[in-house]
Design a protein around this motif. Structure first.
Motif, mmCIF file in Angstrom:
data_model
loop_
_atom_site.group_PDB
_atom_site.id
_atom_site.type_symbol
_atom_site.label_atom_id
_atom_site.label_comp_id
_atom_site.label_asym_id
_atom_site.label_seq_id
_atom_site.Cartn_x
_atom_site.Cartn_y
_atom_site.Cartn_z
ATOM 1 N N GLU A 177 -1.947 3.388 2.571
ATOM 2 C CA GLU A 177 -1.412 3.455 3.951
ATOM 3 C C GLU A 177 -1.269 4.857 4.471
ATOM 4 O OE1 GLU A 177 3.052 2.439 5.325
ATOM 5 O OE2 GLU A 177 2.000 0.486 4.571
ATOM 6 N N ILE A 178 -2.095 5.201 5.132
ATOM 7 C CA ILE A 178 -2.341 6.780 5.614
ATOM 8 C C ILE A 178 -1.686 7.123 6.958
ATOM 9 C CG2 ILE A 178 -4.433 8.359 6.247
ATOM 10 C CD1 ILE A 178 -6.087 6.588 3.838
ATOM 11 N N LEU A 236 -8.752 1.972 3.019
ATOM 12 C CA LEU A 236 -7.740 1.263 4.114
ATOM 13 C C LEU A 236 -6.973 0.099 3.263
ATOM 14 C CD1 LEU A 236 -7.182 1.526 7.126
ATOM 15 C CD2 LEU A 236 -8.622 -0.347 7.342
ATOM 16 N N ARG A 239 -7.232 1.937 13.057
ATOM 17 C CA ARG A 239 -7.034 0.542 12.456
ATOM 18 C C ARG A 239 -5.862 0.705 11.694
ATOM 19 N NH1 ARG A 239 -11.304 -1.703 9.445
ATOM 20 N NH2 ARG A 239 -12.597 0.100 9.326
ATOM 21 N N GLU A 240 -5.789 2.016 11.073
ATOM 22 C CA GLU A 240 -4.876 2.005 9.905
ATOM 23 C C GLU A 240 -3.198 2.151 10.852
ATOM 24 O OE1 GLU A 240 -5.465 3.343 6.542
ATOM 25 O OE2 GLU A 240 -3.147 2.653 6.489
ATOM 26 N N SER A 288 -2.369 -1.093 11.652
ATOM 27 C CA SER A 288 -1.962 -1.828 10.744
ATOM 28 C C SER A 288 -0.478 -1.630 10.335
ATOM 29 C CB SER A 288 -2.854 -1.900 9.684
ATOM 30 O OG SER A 288 -2.368 -1.899 8.535
ATOM 31 N N HIS A 289 -0.208 -0.218 10.337
ATOM 32 C CA HIS A 289 1.262 -0.008 9.715
ATOM 33 C C HIS A 289 2.229 0.369 10.722
ATOM 34 C CE1 HIS A 289 0.457 4.288 9.979
ATOM 35 N NE2 HIS A 289 -0.396 4.323 8.990
ATOM 36 N N VAL A 341 -1.185 7.703 13.483
ATOM 37 C CA VAL A 341 -1.692 8.429 12.373
ATOM 38 C C VAL A 341 -2.013 9.842 12.970
ATOM 39 C CG1 VAL A 341 -3.816 8.680 11.014
ATOM 40 C CG2 VAL A 341 -2.706 6.438 11.134
ATOM 41 N N SER A 399 -8.480 5.493 11.667
ATOM 42 C CA SER A 399 -7.146 6.048 11.525
ATOM 43 C C SER A 399 -6.661 5.085 12.927
ATOM 44 C CB SER A 399 -7.303 7.476 12.023
ATOM 45 O OG SER A 399 -7.889 8.302 11.434
ATOM 46 N N ARG A 408 0.776 -1.246 -0.121
ATOM 47 C CA ARG A 408 -0.167 -0.115 -0.146
ATOM 48 C C ARG A 408 0.928 1.148 -0.018
ATOM 49 N NH1 ARG A 408 -3.616 -0.247 5.218
ATOM 50 N NH2 ARG A 408 -1.565 -0.442 5.941
#
Ligand code: SER
Length: 339
Positions: A69-70, A65, A108-109, A112-113, A117, A106, A2
């Protein structure tokens, strides 16, 4: 893989337009947008991907999502104060439930990374509610924690979402075996009325100022819906966007508050009128008070104390009242409508 990007919700609105331009001009990382309506082509060209839909659409958020990748969210989508009074339940859905969805997104984002955020949230002077004009005049510059008793649905929504953001940043699932707070780095400014030379707002109650200027520039008649003595703080749009960018880049440890007041100038409606008449002699500007909308503006402070923003992260607006009009608003608006 991503791609790391900045997400802007409500990107087609006034702040969104300016923010896209400034981020793109600064050569900033890729921008992804989400708005109910397609972006104008000039703005669409500045972003890597444009999603059209509602911030309350969980499936759409999942799609974003899964693809991106935010790292930073500018959550600008909202129904403003006048519009929210006509549809308070929809306002709550968009302004509160939509914000909750974006905060959860945000979280969850970030999980995940593995990086926090950054979440930038424009709150508003509507978060204040002064009980009457005498109190408003006595109060002068109000501090962030005073008069937090808004009279509008929009103001209630903004105030509550500041608290929701604080909750995600500091207390999220605090009783879980493995608490996950701090994944969302929530930062908020309380904007005064914003005045842009390029766009006219829709659905706000501070709109009398930009509407007066844009009507005069186009040679159209305009009846101002508040009394000449009405006074609230305003700011030129470039300073508003600069403030968001500056707050975004401030070191986290410098920040002592969740939400920061911002102020640049606070003219009365009569002073705005005089400045517009000076620039557009003969403009057809009159007064026709809307008692109910006046009531909303009268509940907003005549100025705000923004010392914390200046001290913590160096907020310093470029434009005072005179410069905003003479160096930014009038020349830019004249050029815009000449086209
Ligand atoms: N400009 C907003 C409104 O008028 C206030 O933040 O609703």
């Amino acid at each position: 893989m991503r791609k790391p990007v900045v997400l802007i919700t409500g990107a087609g609105g006034e702040i969104g337009h300016s923010l896209i331009e400034q981020l793109a001009a600064a050569g900033r990382p890729s921008i992804v947008t989400l708005d109910l309506n397609p972006l104008q082509p000039a703005f669409a060209r500045m972003v890597v991907r444009e999603f059209t839909g509602s911030i309350t659409d969980a499936t759409l958020l999942d799609r974003i999502l899964s693809e991106f990748e935010i790292d930073t969210v500018y959550h600008l989508a909202a129904l403003l104060s006048t519009r929210s009074e006509f549809t308070p339940v929809t306002a709550h859905e968009v302004n509160v439930e939509g914000t909750l969805k974006l905060l959860e997104f945000s979280q969850r984002e970030a999980e995940s990374h593995g990086r926090a955020v950054l979440f930038l949230y424009p709150s508003s002077i509507a978060a204040y509610g002064l009980p009457d004009l005498a109190t408003k005049q006595r109060a002068g510059r109000v501090r962030e924690d005073d008069f937090n008793t808004p009279s509008t649905m929009y103001g209630c929504n903004k105030l509550y979402c500041e608290q929701l953001g604080r909750y995600y940043a500091r207390f999220y699932k605090q009783l879980a075996a493995d608490p996950q707070s701090g994944r969302v780095d929530f930062r908020s400014v309380r904007f005064p009325g914003l005045i842009s030379a390029m766009t006219v707002p829709s659905g706000g109650t501070s709109d009398y100022a930009p509407e007066m200027i844009h009507a005069a520039a186009q040679g159209e008649p305009y009846a101002c819906f508040v009394r000449p003595d009405t006074r609230i703080p305003f700011m030129a749009m470039p300073d508003g966007v600069d403030a968001l960018l500056k707050l975004a880049s401030a070191p986290r440890e410098r920040l002592t508050r969740t939400a920061y007041n911002l102020s640049a100038f606070n003219p009365s409606a009569a002073e705005i009128h005089a400045e517009v008449m000076r620039a557009f002699a003969g403009a057809d500007l009159t007064w026709k008070t809307d008692r109910k909308r006046q009531g909303i503006v009268d509940s907003w402070p005549e100025d705000v104390e923004d010392l914390a923003a200046r001290t913590d992260w160096g907020f310093a607006p470029k434009y005072n009242f005179e410069h905003a009009f003479r160096d930014y608003l009038i020349p830019t608006i004249q050029a815009r409508y000449r086209k």
